[in-house]
Design a protein around this motif. Sequence first.
Motif, short mmCIF file in Angstrom:
data_model
loop_
_atom_site.label_atom_id
_atom_site.label_comp_id
_atom_site.label_asym_id
_atom_site.label_seq_id
_atom_site.Cartn_x
_atom_site.Cartn_y
_atom_site.Cartn_z
N ASN A 78 0.84 -1.20 0.00
CA ASN A 78 0.00 0.00 0.00
C ASN A 78 0.88 1.26 0.00
O ASN A 78 1.71 1.46 0.88
CB ASN A 78 -0.92 -0.01 1.23
CG ASN A 78 -1.82 1.21 1.27
OD1 ASN A 78 -1.71 2.05 2.15
ND2 ASN A 78 -2.70 1.33 0.30
N GLY A 80 -0.55 4.40 -0.72
CA GLY A 80 -1.39 5.59 -0.51
C GLY A 80 -1.96 6.08 -1.83
O GLY A 80 -1.36 5.90 -2.90
N HIS A 81 -3.12 6.70 -1.74
CA HIS A 81 -3.89 7.10 -2.91
C HIS A 81 -3.09 7.93 -3.91
O HIS A 81 -3.05 7.62 -5.11
CB HIS A 81 -5.11 7.88 -2.40
CG HIS A 81 -5.95 8.47 -3.48
ND1 HIS A 81 -6.62 9.65 -3.33
CD2 HIS A 81 -6.22 8.06 -4.73
CE1 HIS A 81 -7.28 9.93 -4.43
NE2 HIS A 81 -7.05 8.98 -5.29
N ASP A 183 6.30 13.94 -1.88
CA ASP A 183 5.01 14.16 -1.22
C ASP A 183 4.09 14.79 -2.23
O ASP A 183 4.26 15.93 -2.61
CB ASP A 183 5.19 15.07 -0.01
CG ASP A 183 6.15 14.47 0.97
OD1 ASP A 183 5.81 13.44 1.56
OD2 ASP A 183 7.26 15.00 1.12
N LYS A 213 -11.42 4.93 2.49
CA LYS A 213 -10.04 4.55 2.79
C LYS A 213 -9.27 5.78 3.27
O LYS A 213 -8.06 5.80 3.29
CB LYS A 213 -9.37 3.95 1.55
CG LYS A 213 -10.19 2.89 0.81
CD LYS A 213 -10.47 1.69 1.65
CE LYS A 213 -11.30 0.60 1.02
NZ LYS A 213 -12.48 0.97 0.30
N TYR A 214 -10.01 6.84 3.55
CA TYR A 214 -9.38 8.07 4.00
C TYR A 214 -9.82 8.39 5.43
O TYR A 214 -10.62 9.27 5.65
CB TYR A 214 -9.74 9.25 3.09
CG TYR A 214 -8.66 9.58 2.09
CD1 TYR A 214 -7.57 10.36 2.47
CD2 TYR A 214 -8.72 9.10 0.80
CE1 TYR A 214 -6.56 10.65 1.56
CE2 TYR A 214 -7.73 9.39 -0.12
CZ TYR A 214 -6.64 10.16 0.27
OH TYR A 214 -5.67 10.44 -0.63
N LYS A 217 -6.55 10.25 9.93
CA LYS A 217 -5.09 10.31 9.89
C LYS A 217 -4.61 10.62 8.47
O LYS A 217 -3.73 11.45 8.26
CB LYS A 217 -4.54 8.96 10.35
CG LYS A 217 -3.13 9.02 10.87
CD LYS A 217 -2.71 7.70 11.47
CE LYS A 217 -2.00 6.90 10.40
NZ LYS A 217 -1.82 5.50 10.68
N ARG A 218 -5.21 9.95 7.48
CA ARG A 218 -4.78 10.17 6.10
C ARG A 218 -5.21 11.53 5.59
O ARG A 218 -4.53 12.16 4.78
CB ARG A 218 -5.36 9.09 5.20
CG ARG A 218 -4.65 7.79 5.42
CD ARG A 218 -4.94 6.85 4.28
NE ARG A 218 -4.29 5.58 4.56
CZ ARG A 218 -3.76 4.82 3.63
NH1 ARG A 218 -3.78 5.20 2.38
NH2 ARG A 218 -3.19 3.69 3.93
N ARG A 221 -2.70 13.96 6.86
CA ARG A 221 -1.45 13.82 6.12
C ARG A 221 -1.54 14.55 4.76
O ARG A 221 -0.65 15.27 4.36
CB ARG A 221 -1.18 12.33 5.94
CG ARG A 221 -0.11 11.95 4.96
CD ARG A 221 1.26 12.01 5.60
NE ARG A 221 2.20 12.41 4.59
CZ ARG A 221 3.26 11.72 4.22
NH1 ARG A 221 3.53 10.62 4.83
NH2 ARG A 221 4.06 12.16 3.28
N LEU A 222 -2.69 14.35 4.11
CA LEU A 222 -2.89 15.00 2.81
C LEU A 222 -2.90 16.52 2.99
O LEU A 222 -2.33 17.27 2.20
CB LEU A 222 -4.21 14.53 2.19
CG LEU A 222 -4.48 15.01 0.77
CD1 LEU A 222 -3.56 14.30 -0.22
CD2 LEU A 222 -5.94 14.75 0.36
#
Length: 339
Positions: A78, A80-81, A183, A213-214, A217-218, A221-222
């Motif tokens: 994985n 990440g998107h 990033d 899936k977001y 936390k994600r 991060r985004l």
Amino acid sequence: MTDLSTPSPALSIVVPCYNEEAVLGALLARVRKTCADLKMTDYEIILIDDGSQDSTARLIEDANSTDPRVRGIILSRNHGHQVALTAGLSYARGARILVLDADLQDPPELLGEMMAKMDEGYDVVYGQRMERAGETRFKKTTAHVFYRLLHGLIEIDLPTDTGDFRLMSRRVLDIFLSMPEQDRFIRGMISWIGLRQTAVQYNRDARFAGETKYPLKRMLRLAVDAFTGFSIKPLRIATYTGFFMAFCSVLLGARVLYGFLSGNTVPGWTSLMLVVLIISAVQMMVIGIMGEYIGRLYMQSKSRPLFIVDRITDTAASGDQVRHAQNQKTEKTLENSST
Ligand code: UDP
Ligand code: MG
């Protein structure tokens, strides 16, 4: 970069998938129907398996074996998107490229309208959400605040309420692929490119099946990637805060000195504690902001490949498999096996 060994289709549809076994069938059906309605046959669908734990990878391989227009990129884990999407984009060969979420929240049926806009000469046509059905109030509120805050902080003109659902031209994709950052806040990077961009508006549906899936936390991060990737204003704010605190400390210092000279120094526990708490909090925050930037510099300096491909399933490509022109060191194919 286009791969010259295989013909370039008119359209590439790129879909990152993470544990999306429940939606893949419906997604393919709707995409195929949309293209059929538009009388388009010359397209490819690139499905990226982002290290799913469910049967997504197998479903992608099955889809490829029955329909060579479906090409599968199976990542090693994985990523990440945003990175999964970058992986898919780097394999897209189309003259135009549509980015879609797997969960059908962004209606593929908008393709016709987007194509028409592009025929008018636009390089990027992005979907702008009017309403978001089936999402929690929390998600909507955080997204709303996020886009407004981002707008105020970053130096590019990022349209509000816009995800990664967009149609772009080959030249935009080639520029995008030459951007080496680790990033990745893709919607920001595309806006940064500029050229002629326009919106089509739509109401965002609820997820077709499965769950988001977001998690928070994600999303955080985004958000941090977005702020740090497109602006050094947070650093500047840290500096201004420093100056402001210095100014306050001069005033407070005068007050303390006055108290000392007039022999009136005790009790001061509360004010002392307040000052210590506030100053240390601000210091930690400023160090944290600097740390975010330094951490990103560090990660970037390692220049690791952005993603690792486990295997590619692509029956349409020739025997020795797709060997895509790599115009950047963002990828490393461990194994180019075909089905
Ligand atoms: N996704 C991915 N890798 C991840 C997380 C998500 O490829 O680590 C994909 C996911 O399968 C979907 C898209 O990114 O196609 C958007 O994710 P999701 O729909 O869960 O996000 P939301 O719409 O809730 O913001
Ligand atoms: Mg979604």
